[in-house]
Design a protein around this motif. Structure first.
Motif, PDB file in Angstrom:
ATOM      1  N   SER A  32       0.832  -1.209   0.000  1.00  0.00           N
ATOM      2  CA  SER A  32       0.000   0.000   0.000  1.00  0.00           C
ATOM      3  C   SER A  32       0.862   1.253   0.000  1.00  0.00           C
ATOM      4  CB  SER A  32      -0.927   0.005   1.213  1.00  0.00           C
ATOM      5  OG  SER A  32      -1.800  -1.102   1.192  1.00  0.00           O
ATOM      6  N   TYR A  33       1.912   1.247   0.794  1.00  0.00           N
ATOM      7  CA  TYR A  33       2.769   2.422   0.907  1.00  0.00           C
ATOM      8  C   TYR A  33       3.456   2.725  -0.421  1.00  0.00           C
ATOM      9  CZ  TYR A  33       6.514   5.435   2.636  1.00  0.00           C
ATOM     10  OH  TYR A  33       7.381   6.474   2.828  1.00  0.00           O
ATOM     11  N   TYR A  34       4.006   1.696  -1.047  1.00  0.00           N
ATOM     12  CA  TYR A  34       4.723   1.926  -2.302  1.00  0.00           C
ATOM     13  C   TYR A  34       3.777   2.280  -3.442  1.00  0.00           C
ATOM     14  CZ  TYR A  34       8.860   0.110   0.035  1.00  0.00           C
ATOM     15  OH  TYR A  34       9.905  -0.056   0.903  1.00  0.00           O
ATOM     16  N   LEU A  35       2.596   1.690  -3.473  1.00  0.00           N
ATOM     17  CA  LEU A  35       1.617   2.074  -4.493  1.00  0.00           C
ATOM     18  C   LEU A  35       1.204   3.532  -4.319  1.00  0.00           C
ATOM     19  CD1 LEU A  35      -0.767  -1.034  -4.678  1.00  0.00           C
ATOM     20  CD2 LEU A  35       0.697  -0.172  -6.499  1.00  0.00           C
ATOM     21  N   THR A  82       7.544  18.802   1.791  1.00  0.00           N
ATOM     22  CA  THR A  82       7.877  18.972   3.203  1.00  0.00           C
ATOM     23  C   THR A  82       6.672  18.652   4.080  1.00  0.00           C
ATOM     24  OG1 THR A  82       9.472  20.692   2.613  1.00  0.00           O
ATOM     25  CG2 THR A  82       8.783  20.576   4.918  1.00  0.00           C
ATOM     26  N   ALA A  83       5.480  19.131   3.667  1.00  0.00           N
ATOM     27  CA  ALA A  83       4.261  18.798   4.407  1.00  0.00           C
ATOM     28  C   ALA A  83       3.997  17.298   4.370  1.00  0.00           C
ATOM     29  CB  ALA A  83       3.072  19.569   3.818  1.00  0.00           C
ATOM     30  N   PHE A  84       4.252  16.660   3.230  1.00  0.00           N
ATOM     31  CA  PHE A  84       4.127  15.204   3.126  1.00  0.00           C
ATOM     32  C   PHE A  84       5.053  14.513   4.118  1.00  0.00           C
ATOM     33  CE2 PHE A  84       6.156  11.387   1.467  1.00  0.00           C
ATOM     34  CZ  PHE A  84       5.078  10.552   1.246  1.00  0.00           C
ATOM     35  N   GLY A 337      -5.972   3.963  -1.533  1.00  0.00           N
ATOM     36  CA  GLY A 337      -6.597   4.631  -0.393  1.00  0.00           C
ATOM     37  C   GLY A 337      -7.682   3.789   0.249  1.00  0.00           C
ATOM     38  N   LEU A 338      -8.522   3.148  -0.567  1.00  0.00           N
ATOM     39  CA  LEU A 338      -9.570   2.293  -0.008  1.00  0.00           C
ATOM     40  C   LEU A 338      -8.980   1.033   0.610  1.00  0.00           C
ATOM     41  CD1 LEU A 338     -12.326   2.639  -2.752  1.00  0.00           C
ATOM     42  CD2 LEU A 338     -12.173   3.805  -0.551  1.00  0.00           C
ATOM     43  N   ARG A 339      -7.886   0.538   0.051  1.00  0.00           N
ATOM     44  CA  ARG A 339      -7.200  -0.625   0.636  1.00  0.00           C
ATOM     45  C   ARG A 339      -6.654  -0.270   2.019  1.00  0.00           C
ATOM     46  NH1 ARG A 339      -3.320  -5.011  -1.076  1.00  0.00           N
ATOM     47  NH2 ARG A 339      -1.501  -4.835   0.283  1.00  0.00           N
ATOM     48  N   ILE A 340      -6.062   0.917   2.142  1.00  0.00           N
ATOM     49  CA  ILE A 340      -5.548   1.352   3.449  1.00  0.00           C
ATOM     50  C   ILE A 340      -6.693   1.468   4.448  1.00  0.00           C
ATOM     51  CG2 ILE A 340      -4.440   3.266   4.667  1.00  0.00           C
ATOM     52  CD1 ILE A 340      -2.878   3.806   2.066  1.00  0.00           C
ATOM     53  N   LEU A 402      -2.083   9.702   4.450  1.00  0.00           N
ATOM     54  CA  LEU A 402      -2.321   8.345   3.958  1.00  0.00           C
ATOM     55  C   LEU A 402      -1.068   7.486   4.076  1.00  0.00           C
ATOM     56  CD1 LEU A 402      -4.531   8.796   0.748  1.00  0.00           C
ATOM     57  CD2 LEU A 402      -5.197   7.781   2.925  1.00  0.00           C
ATOM     58  N   ALA A 403       0.094   8.059   3.778  1.00  0.00           N
ATOM     59  CA  ALA A 403       1.342   7.298   3.893  1.00  0.00           C
ATOM     60  C   ALA A 403       1.607   6.882   5.336  1.00  0.00           C
ATOM     61  CB  ALA A 403       2.500   8.141   3.359  1.00  0.00           C
ATOM     62  N   SER A 404       1.316   7.764   6.282  1.00  0.00           N
ATOM     63  CA  SER A 404       1.469   7.409   7.691  1.00  0.00           C
ATOM     64  C   SER A 404       0.581   6.234   8.058  1.00  0.00           C
ATOM     65  CB  SER A 404       1.141   8.622   8.562  1.00  0.00           C
ATOM     66  OG  SER A 404       1.120   8.289   9.931  1.00  0.00           O
ATOM     67  N   PHE A 405      -0.661   6.244   7.565  1.00  0.00           N
ATOM     68  CA  PHE A 405      -1.581   5.151   7.866  1.00  0.00           C
ATOM     69  C   PHE A 405      -1.174   3.866   7.142  1.00  0.00           C
ATOM     70  CE2 PHE A 405      -5.188   8.436   8.563  1.00  0.00           C
ATOM     71  CZ  PHE A 405      -4.541   8.868   9.712  1.00  0.00           C
ATOM     72  N   ALA A 406      -0.612   3.987   5.930  1.00  0.00           N
ATOM     73  CA  ALA A 406      -0.178   2.799   5.203  1.00  0.00           C
ATOM     74  C   ALA A 406       0.954   2.087   5.937  1.00  0.00           C
ATOM     75  CB  ALA A 406       0.260   3.179   3.785  1.00  0.00           C
TER      76      ALA A 406
END
Length: 465
Positions: A32-35, A82-84, A337-340, A402-406
């Motif tokens: 999920s993170y890499y996608l 930077t925000a990411f 996003g829905l997978r996460i 989303l990356a944090s949650f992945a």
């Protein structure tokens, strides 16, 4: 077995092998993170490229520097990255705490912007300048910095509403618990945003629907929300038509709706001129486009070619193939996003992931649908692609969440803790996510643990005797 049957079996084996390989890749812990970062990163690169292509000729004509708009958008991309980076390092409790302040700042900025617009209407001016601050319809200019408060309102609404809904839990089945305090705040945002920006109001409505859908609210609530939302949109359009909201051209939103349902024979007015020029660009592009930078409609023929109608520039220069690539990347982003959201157990993070995905995908569909003529033109940017600083920064911040949650998915967290990266990597990129609790099946129950302890005591007693 005939040759045709052998060829058919070989194709079937190749297809089955490809499906098995894809399932294997998706089964990896950090898939999920890499996608997510690959699809968002490619969309960002395409966006910077198309902003340069769409603005280069005009920048050369104005100041002789073809890289003016690209340099500005690149600067905002650096701020957004930077925000990411910051957002993917933050835990869920920080996002919970940030929901109310971010939404409060957005509401305060919207009230201030609407106040300046009202003052400009009283004076009969197009904008009002208050010290270094200047209003421009939907934007606030602070010196050379341009800010759109409605973009902050999207992220603030997601964080605050997800926190409110996740705390209510099973009480969401009651209308009173669902309505307070969610609906009054959403109605306030609709009024502050929708009077001048119908497109953003539609995206806010999509965010609310996505949150309630992810929370498991019953279908009759969605039906009621649809009726109320459509009635609110019609009321705002009617109010704007009566009082005027489109500057010298009158109420351009009402004109766009009229021309969508009843196209005139002469498309010289603002209601349909942009749409017809976008169709010309799409038709000129064909399957493979005329080539990057070779488009003609962006030379003062297509209004807002670098912003709301940049997808038409993509269609003309990169053709159907380029448009299909962008649609595929947004499809990957939606799937990820829905997978996460599906793989996260925490209700707050699940709601935020579903709402951010709904926001980005709905905005892309509304923008592209308006450009190709499937829906009326609403005037909202295409995420990652359109020229616009505040929209890009807030979008990349949402991707960072989303990356944090992945990374916090159960399998991903266990994999990261099993083979933790080097310390300097964690300092520069992101710390380890919290380790999820072990599955219940692998933990001994309390009675079983007690019996084990007594058995050990009994064995020891027999030995002592």
């Amino acid at each position: 077995m005939g040759e045709e049957a052998k060829a058919r079996q070989a194709r079937r084996s190749l297809f089955d092998g490809g499906v098995a390989a894809l399932r294997g890749l998706l089964a990896r812990p950090l898939a999920s993170y890499y996608l997510l970062i690959s699809s968002a990163g490619l969309l960002l690169v395409i966006g910077l490229t198309m902003v340069f292509s769409a603005t280069g000729p005009q920048d050369i004509a104005e100041d002789g520097n073809a890289f003016s708009a690209l340099a500005k958008q690149g600067l905002f991309a650096v701020v957004g990255l930077t925000a990411f980076w910051v957002c993917q390092r933050l835990p869920a409790r920080t996002f919970r705490a940030l929901g109310r302040p971010v939404l409060g700042v957005a509401v305060a900025l919207l009230l201030f912007l609407n106040g300046l617009n009202a003052l400009a209407a009283v004076r009969g001016d197009d904008d009002v300048k208050l010290g270094p601050i200047e209003s421009d319809n939907l934007w606030l200019h602070v010196g050379s910095i341009q800010l759109q408060p409605s973009e902050i309102a999207k992220l603030g609404l997601i964080l605050w509403a997800a926190d409110v809904i996740s705390r209510k839990g099973a009480a969401l089945s009651q209308w009173r618990e669902l309505a307070m305090p969610l609906f009054p705040v959403v109605a306030l945002l609709f009024v502050l945003v929708g009077y001048k920006d119908l497109g953003t109001m539609l995206i806010l409505l999509a965010i609310v629907v996505g949150l309630l859908w992810a929370a498991g609210v019953r279908l009759r609530v969605f039906a009621s929300l649809s009726v109320v939302g459509l009635a609110g949109i019609a009321l705002l359009i009617a109010a704007a038509s009566t009082m005027g909201s489109g500057g010298e051209g009158g109420n351009y939103r009402f004109a766009r709706l009229l021309t969508f349902f009843n196209p005139p024979t002469d498309c010289a007015d603002e209601g349909c001129y942009q749409g017809i020029q976008a169709r010309y660009a799409i038709d000129n592009g064909g399957w493979f486009g005329v080539g990057l930078g070779q488009g003609r409609l962006k030379w003062d023929w297509l209004p807002e070619a670098n912003n709301d109608f940049i997808f038409a520039v993509v269609a003309e220069e990169l053709g159907v193939v380029g448009c299909a690539v962008i649609l595929a990347l947004f499809g990957v982003l939606a799937f990820t996003g829905l997978r996460i959201a599906r793989r996260i157990k925490d209700p707050f993070r699940r709601l935020v992931a579903a709402a951010i995905t709904t926001w980005l995908v709905a905005q892309a569909l509304v923008n592209i649908g308006g450009v190709v003529g499937l829906i009326p033109i609403t005037g909202i940017p295409l995420p990652f692609i359109s020229d616009g600083g505040s929209a890009l920064v807030v979008t990349l911040a949402g991707v960072g969440i989303l990356a944090s949650f992945a990374r916090a998915e159960p399998d991903a967290a266990r994999a990261l803790h099993a083979r933790p990266p080097a310390r300097w990597v964690r300092l520069l990129w992101a710390p380890l996510p919290p380790l999820p609790p072990a599955p219940a099946a692998s933990r001994p129950s309390a009675p079983a643990a007690g019996r084990t302890a007594r058995d050990r005591a009994g064995v020891g007693g027999e030995r002592r005797r």
